[in-house]
Motif scaffolding. Structure first.
Motif, PDB file in Angstrom:
ATOM      1  N   ALA A   2       0.872  -1.196  -0.167  1.00 18.49           N
ATOM      2  CA  ALA A   2       0.110  -0.029  -0.005  1.00 18.49           C
ATOM      3  C   ALA A   2       0.864   1.228  -0.043  1.00 18.49           C
ATOM      4  CB  ALA A   2      -1.052  -0.162   1.241  1.00 18.49           C
ATOM      5  N   PHE A   3       2.156   1.181  -0.285  1.00 19.01           N
ATOM      6  CA  PHE A   3       3.075   2.432  -0.371  1.00 19.01           C
ATOM      7  C   PHE A   3       2.670   3.272  -1.273  1.00 19.01           C
ATOM      8  CE2 PHE A   3       6.949   4.763  -1.666  1.00 19.01           C
ATOM      9  CZ  PHE A   3       7.184   5.447  -0.541  1.00 19.01           C
ATOM     10  N   ASP A   4       2.428   4.526  -0.936  1.00 19.51           N
ATOM     11  CA  ASP A   4       2.089   5.591  -1.644  1.00 19.51           C
ATOM     12  C   ASP A   4       2.823   6.784  -1.576  1.00 19.51           C
ATOM     13  OD1 ASP A   4       0.698   7.551  -3.340  1.00 19.51           O
ATOM     14  OD2 ASP A   4      -1.088   7.521  -1.812  1.00 19.51           O
ATOM     15  N   LEU A   5       3.579   7.416  -2.549  1.00 16.11           N
ATOM     16  CA  LEU A   5       4.423   8.502  -2.575  1.00 16.11           C
ATOM     17  C   LEU A   5       3.598   9.862  -2.466  1.00 16.11           C
ATOM     18  CD1 LEU A   5       6.932   7.597  -5.556  1.00 16.11           C
ATOM     19  CD2 LEU A   5       7.438   7.784  -3.027  1.00 16.11           C
ATOM     20  N   GLY A   6       2.173   9.872  -2.637  1.00 18.92           N
ATOM     21  CA  GLY A   6       1.709  10.850  -2.505  1.00 18.92           C
ATOM     22  C   GLY A   6       1.513  11.536  -3.855  1.00 18.92           C
ATOM     23  N   GLU A   7       1.287  12.924  -4.082  1.00 17.19           N
ATOM     24  CA  GLU A   7       1.341  13.981  -5.425  1.00 17.19           C
ATOM     25  C   GLU A   7       2.706  13.977  -5.757  1.00 17.19           C
ATOM     26  OE1 GLU A   7      -0.281  17.805  -7.104  1.00 17.19           O
ATOM     27  OE2 GLU A   7      -0.731  17.376  -5.081  1.00 17.19           O
ATOM     28  N   LEU A   8       2.850  13.622  -7.184  1.00 18.08           N
ATOM     29  CA  LEU A   8       4.233  13.604  -7.532  1.00 18.08           C
ATOM     30  C   LEU A   8       4.361  15.023  -8.583  1.00 18.08           C
ATOM     31  CD1 LEU A   8       4.607   9.821  -8.950  1.00 18.08           C
ATOM     32  CD2 LEU A   8       5.708  10.939  -6.764  1.00 18.08           C
ATOM     33  N   PRO A   9       5.538  15.554  -8.773  1.00 17.74           N
ATOM     34  CA  PRO A   9       5.971  16.393  -9.573  1.00 17.74           C
ATOM     35  C   PRO A   9       5.564  15.964 -11.020  1.00 17.74           C
ATOM     36  CG  PRO A   9       7.693  15.986  -8.261  1.00 17.74           C
ATOM     37  CD  PRO A   9       6.910  14.838  -7.869  1.00 17.74           C
ATOM     38  N   GLY A  10       5.452  16.875 -11.959  1.00 20.69           N
ATOM     39  CA  GLY A  10       4.957  16.337 -13.353  1.00 20.69           C
ATOM     40  C   GLY A  10       5.987  15.404 -14.227  1.00 20.69           C
ATOM     41  N   ASP A  11       5.442  14.410 -14.939  1.00 23.24           N
ATOM     42  CA  ASP A  11       6.090  13.604 -15.713  1.00 23.24           C
ATOM     43  C   ASP A  11       7.108  12.721 -15.124  1.00 23.24           C
ATOM     44  OD1 ASP A  11       6.309  12.559 -18.052  1.00 23.24           O
ATOM     45  OD2 ASP A  11       7.704  14.007 -18.900  1.00 23.24           O
ATOM     46  N   VAL A  12       6.841  12.202 -13.841  1.00 25.69           N
ATOM     47  CA  VAL A  12       7.840  11.329 -13.033  1.00 25.69           C
ATOM     48  C   VAL A  12       7.433   9.991 -13.391  1.00 25.69           C
ATOM     49  CG1 VAL A  12       8.570  10.598 -10.754  1.00 25.69           C
ATOM     50  CG2 VAL A  12       8.018  13.003 -11.118  1.00 25.69           C
TER      51      VAL A  12
END
Length: 129
Positions: A25-35
């Motif tokens: 269930a690991f979640d990085l959260g909101e990512l910068p664009g185009d990652v």
């Protein structure tokens, strides 16, 4: 606005991110664009093979044998200007042992740590120049 975990791990736009052994269930959260984010199981041999170097490598290691087994592939996978984050559960590894093992594989202590999931700390390392 990007998520605080992505920022803390040094992810920027167009970053290439390799996760090794992340919890389901690991979640990085909101990512910068185009990652670009790619995941690998902890026992995947040379998880970054066939790809260009990764800007951010985050590996979850539960104990010292897992860390020792993972480090050679992690070092081969990271870009020269990238970061390897090694995460471990509370009580699973001694932070000094992590530093010693990383140093033995030409990784320099980046002097940063962050809680990546509850009960898991990650420390940042950089390849030697």
């Amino acid at each position: 606005m990007t998520g605080s975990l992505a920022r803390a791990l040094g992810m920027a736009e167009h970053a290439r991110v390799l996760l090794v052994g992340a919890p389901p269930a690991f979640d990085l959260g909101e990512l910068p664009g185009d990652v670009l984010v790619t995941s690998a199981l902890p026992d995947t041999p040379n998880p970054g093979a066939g790809e260009e170097s990764w800007d951010v490598v985050l590996a979850f290691c539960d104990d010292r044998p897992a860390l020792e087994a993972a480090l050679p592939d992690l070092v081969r996978s990271v870009a020269p200007s990238g970061s390897v984050w090694i995460a471990w559960p509370e009580g699973g590894l001694d932070p000094d042992a992590v530093r010693v093992e990383a140093r033995g594989h030409a990784l320099i202590d980046g002097g940063e740590s962050v809680e990546v999931v509850p009960g898991h700390t990650a420390a940042r390392f950089r390849p030697e120049p």
